[in-house]
Design a protein around this motif. Sequence first.
Motif, PDB file in Angstrom:
ATOM      1  N   UNK A 136       0.849  -1.181   0.000  1.00 43.06           N
ATOM      2  CA  UNK A 136       0.000   0.000   0.000  1.00 43.06           C
ATOM      3  C   UNK A 136       0.893   1.243   0.000  1.00 43.06           C
ATOM      4  N   UNK A 137       0.476   2.272  -0.725  1.00 40.60           N
ATOM      5  CA  UNK A 137       1.269   3.505  -0.791  1.00 40.60           C
ATOM      6  C   UNK A 137       0.599   4.587   0.057  1.00 40.60           C
ATOM      7  N   UNK A 138       1.416   5.292   0.844  1.00 41.08           N
ATOM      8  CA  UNK A 138       0.895   6.296   1.767  1.00 41.08           C
ATOM      9  C   UNK A 138       1.539   7.657   1.514  1.00 41.08           C
ATOM     10  N   UNK A 139       0.722   8.683   1.663  1.00 36.34           N
ATOM     11  CA  UNK A 139       1.210  10.060   1.650  1.00 36.34           C
ATOM     12  C   UNK A 139       1.268  10.531   3.102  1.00 36.34           C
ATOM     13  N   UNK A 140       2.448  10.983   3.539  1.00 31.34           N
ATOM     14  CA  UNK A 140       2.650  11.415   4.920  1.00 31.34           C
ATOM     15  C   UNK A 140       2.876  12.924   4.976  1.00 31.34           C
ATOM     16  N   UNK A 141       2.320  13.540   6.027  1.00 29.17           N
ATOM     17  CA  UNK A 141       2.591  14.941   6.321  1.00 29.17           C
ATOM     18  C   UNK A 141       2.958  15.030   7.799  1.00 29.17           C
ATOM     19  N   UNK A 142       4.147  15.558   8.074  1.00 29.72           N
ATOM     20  CA  UNK A 142       4.688  15.592   9.432  1.00 29.72           C
ATOM     21  C   UNK A 142       4.848  17.042   9.873  1.00 29.72           C
ATOM     22  N   UNK A 143       4.305  17.370  11.054  1.00 28.11           N
ATOM     23  CA  UNK A 143       4.361  18.731  11.573  1.00 28.11           C
ATOM     24  C   UNK A 143       5.020  18.728  12.953  1.00 28.11           C
ATOM     25  N   UNK A 144       6.017  19.587  13.169  1.00 22.27           N
ATOM     26  CA  UNK A 144       6.645  19.681  14.500  1.00 22.27           C
ATOM     27  C   UNK A 144       5.716  20.369  15.487  1.00 22.27           C
ATOM     28  N   UNK A 145       5.775  19.956  16.758  1.00 21.40           N
ATOM     29  CA  UNK A 145       4.939  20.519  17.813  1.00 21.40           C
ATOM     30  C   UNK A 145       5.830  21.109  18.889  1.00 21.40           C
ATOM     31  N   UNK A 146       5.594  22.382  19.230  1.00 21.28           N
ATOM     32  CA  UNK A 146       6.353  23.060  20.281  1.00 21.28           C
ATOM     33  C   UNK A 146       5.454  23.300  21.484  1.00 21.28           C
ATOM     34  N   UNK A 147       6.000  23.123  22.687  1.00 19.73           N
ATOM     35  CA  UNK A 147       5.233  23.371  23.896  1.00 19.73           C
ATOM     36  C   UNK A 147       5.065  24.856  24.159  1.00 19.73           C
ATOM     37  N   UNK A 162      -3.831   6.778   2.729  1.00 19.02           N
ATOM     38  CA  UNK A 162      -3.616   5.686   1.780  1.00 19.02           C
ATOM     39  C   UNK A 162      -3.972   6.189   0.382  1.00 19.02           C
ATOM     40  N   UNK A 163      -2.960   6.299  -0.486  1.00 21.31           N
ATOM     41  CA  UNK A 163      -3.178   6.821  -1.840  1.00 21.31           C
ATOM     42  C   UNK A 163      -2.976   5.728  -2.887  1.00 21.31           C
ATOM     43  N   UNK A 164      -3.088   4.472  -2.457  1.00 26.12           N
ATOM     44  CA  UNK A 164      -2.862   3.357  -3.378  1.00 26.12           C
ATOM     45  C   UNK A 164      -3.784   3.423  -4.588  1.00 26.12           C
ATOM     46  N   UNK A 165      -5.078   3.611  -4.356  1.00 25.44           N
ATOM     47  CA  UNK A 165      -6.041   3.644  -5.451  1.00 25.44           C
ATOM     48  C   UNK A 165      -5.818   4.860  -6.341  1.00 25.44           C
ATOM     49  N   UNK A 170      -3.909   6.979 -11.553  1.00 22.96           N
ATOM     50  CA  UNK A 170      -2.958   7.823 -12.281  1.00 22.96           C
ATOM     51  C   UNK A 170      -2.166   7.001 -13.283  1.00 22.96           C
ATOM     52  N   UNK A 171      -1.772   5.771 -12.879  1.00 23.79           N
ATOM     53  CA  UNK A 171      -1.032   4.914 -13.813  1.00 23.79           C
ATOM     54  C   UNK A 171      -1.912   4.523 -14.993  1.00 23.79           C
ATOM     55  N   UNK A 172      -3.191   4.239 -14.731  1.00 23.61           N
ATOM     56  CA  UNK A 172      -4.109   3.882 -15.813  1.00 23.61           C
ATOM     57  C   UNK A 172      -4.296   5.058 -16.770  1.00 23.61           C
ATOM     58  N   UNK A 173      -4.393   6.258 -16.212  1.00 23.14           N
ATOM     59  CA  UNK A 173      -4.545   7.439 -17.064  1.00 23.14           C
ATOM     60  C   UNK A 173      -3.303   7.670 -17.904  1.00 23.14           C
ATOM     61  N   UNK A 174      -2.124   7.452 -17.304  1.00 22.23           N
ATOM     62  CA  UNK A 174      -0.881   7.609 -18.058  1.00 22.23           C
ATOM     63  C   UNK A 174      -0.795   6.586 -19.181  1.00 22.23           C
TER      64      UNK A 174
END
Length: 205
Positions: A136-147, A162-165, A170-174
């Motif tokens: 499965x392919x995942x798109x991650x977004x990470x944000x730092x947290x300060x106290x 989850x961006x698998x589908x 996108x591959x089918x369109x290409x």
Amino acid sequence: DELLFRKILVAKSGERFPVEINTRLIETPEGEFAFSVARDIGPRLETENRLRKQSSHLEALAKAPVDVIALIRVDGTLLSINESGAAALGSTPEELVGRDILAMLPPEVAENRRGHMEEAVRTGQPVRFEDERNDRRFLHQVFPVRESDGGEPSAIVTFATDITERCRREREQESLLAWFEEAQQLDRVGGWYWDLEADEAIWTR
């Protein structure tokens, strides 16, 4: 009797600050007196406001269309995770909190994600990346947290979708686009077909 209330006082410098005043009646041989204690509650109110904002933000984030939302200390200790994120690891939020979440991942996946987390902590800026786990392919977004404002990040919030589908589409369109371009190229070059009734080849250009 005791009375507790809040007021805004003005210092000699003209600065306004909130105080909490606790007033109590005290009986003495000379009679009753009011004894009051005023406490500066500015820092406490700032903390309460910050927590209130964080709470509202987390509530909104919990409703965001993502599969995993996790709050992780910089050492990898999991502080909080949503139910779908825990389910993806075959567990529950209660069982996962306090554990090293990266230790539950395949080594190569864990090392990649650790590097991006460290980048977010080091730079103090959000980090966006993609990776794969269990096909499965995942798109991650990470944000730092300060106290506190200006302080060093003590944790990170990570969102994974989850961006698998989406990738499959996108591959089918290409692939379809490549076929269409090839068909256009063939039309420019020309083609032919056999006319069975006339028993002859017909050139398309």
